[in-house]
Design an enzyme around this catalytic site. Structure first.
Site, PDB file in Angstrom:
ATOM      1  N   LEU A 213     -16.933  98.331  25.529  1.00 23.22           N
ATOM      2  CA  LEU A 213     -16.111  99.455  25.102  1.00 23.22           C
ATOM      3  C   LEU A 213     -16.327 100.613  26.061  1.00 23.22           C
ATOM      4  CD1 LEU A 213     -16.974  99.197  21.314  1.00 23.22           C
ATOM      5  CD2 LEU A 213     -14.996  98.250  22.469  1.00 23.22           C
ATOM      6  N   ASP A 214     -15.222 101.187  26.549  1.00 24.22           N
ATOM      7  CA  ASP A 214     -15.344 102.215  27.589  1.00 24.22           C
ATOM      8  C   ASP A 214     -14.867 103.589  27.149  1.00 24.22           C
ATOM      9  OD1 ASP A 214     -12.676 101.622  27.419  1.00 24.22           O
ATOM     10  OD2 ASP A 214     -12.300 101.825  29.547  1.00 24.22           O
ATOM     11  N   LYS A 215     -14.529 103.758  25.885  1.00 22.69           N
ATOM     12  CA  LYS A 215     -14.038 105.065  25.435  1.00 22.69           C
ATOM     13  C   LYS A 215     -14.865 105.558  24.255  1.00 22.69           C
ATOM     14  CE  LYS A 215      -9.293 104.739  27.075  1.00 22.69           C
ATOM     15  NZ  LYS A 215      -9.510 105.756  28.105  1.00 22.69           N
TER      16      LYS A 215
END
Length: 282
Positions: free
Chosen positions: A241-243
């Protein structure tokens, strides 16, 4: 069942369509007099190259580029980015996102079917109509498998009927409930073979699972590109997950309170906005 599944998952598409803006403030300049006028128009009448005025709190009517003004735009509905993104002249904006702070002028470059939101809706609709590999496999074998199942069912029924007729199986050997009408027993066996062996499970479950899965995913902000991706999901071992706002609340909260020298000046900062209620309460 397939029609009902499409109807229920259509709610996801309706929710995406609800993000679209119904009207916009169109800014026009008279070439002869140079007079600039502003009027509210339906977004369906907007064309590429039009200039629209987006007020604070209003939604951007379509994809475009900021040509005047500065602001911060909340793009979380489409990108998942929880913190409003700063926009200045030359920056692109996406339709259906919310303008937070200042008034901006946007030159439209993507309206109607060419907008990002319309493409997302099209992606969801296309994903729901695609067949999963297991469904395609069921369709291929059904042409041969169904006649085979029916044949096996008939053979089973005729075999047990002949066995009863020629005395190979005695009526006393049948279950008590079938002894009064012994020829019902072969019929029930034939029906049992058909029900157990028929590929209805794949034929009904596969398309229903694909449509419901893609629809529920869209409601949760997850876009699934068809049945093949959905079927391969069980092989996933790691999720990255990058956000910030993906699995968290996505909104900053106060953990410690410090004295701010310029509270009014802090209103323009997204993080400072979270602290203002606590500051005023103190």
């Amino acid at each position: 069942l397939e029609c009902r599944a499409k109807g229920s998952t259509g709610d996801a598409i309706a929710a995406l369509m609800a993000l679209q803006v119904r009207s916009a403030v169109l800014r026009e300049e008279n070439e002869e007099t140079g007079v600039i006028t502003e009027r509210e128009v339906d977004t369906n009448l907007l064309c590429e190259g039009d200039i629209v005025k987006v007020l604070p709190g209003a939604k951007v009517p379509a994809d475009g580029v900021v040509i005047h003004g500065r602001s911060a735009v909340d793009e979380s509905a489409l990108t998942g980015e929880s913190v409003p993104v700063a926009k200045c002249p030359g920056d692109g904006v996406i339709g259906a996102t919310v303008n937070h702070e200042g008034t901006i002028l946007v030159e439209l470059c993507g309206v109607g079917e060419s907008s990002a939101l319309a493409q997302i809706v099209h992606l969801v609709e296309e994903a729901q109509s695609q067949k999963a590999p297991v469904q395609e496999f069921a369709d291929r074998i059904s042409a041969h498998f169904v006649p085979t199942v029916i044949t096996a069912s008939v053979v089973t029924m005729l075999g047990w009927t002949c066995a009863l007729w020629f005395g190979l199986v005695l009526t006393e050997d049948l279950p008590l409930e079938d002894q009064k009408q012994p020829y019902i027993f072969p019929l029930m066996l034939g029906i049992s073979v058909m029900v157990v062996a028929c590929p209805c499970a794949l034929g009904l479950a596969a398309p229903t699972a694909v449509m419901v899965g893609t629809g529920v995913g869209a409601q949760q902000g997850i876009l699934i590109k068809g049945g093949e991706a959905l079927e391969m999901a069980h092989l996933i071992k790691t999720v990255v997950l990058d956000k910030t706002g993906t699995i968290t609340l996505g909104k900053p909260e106060v953990t410690e309170l410090e004295v701010l020298l310029d509270v009014e000046g802090a209103k323009a900062h997204t993080v400072a906005e979270a602290a203002l209620p606590d500051v005023w309460r103190e």
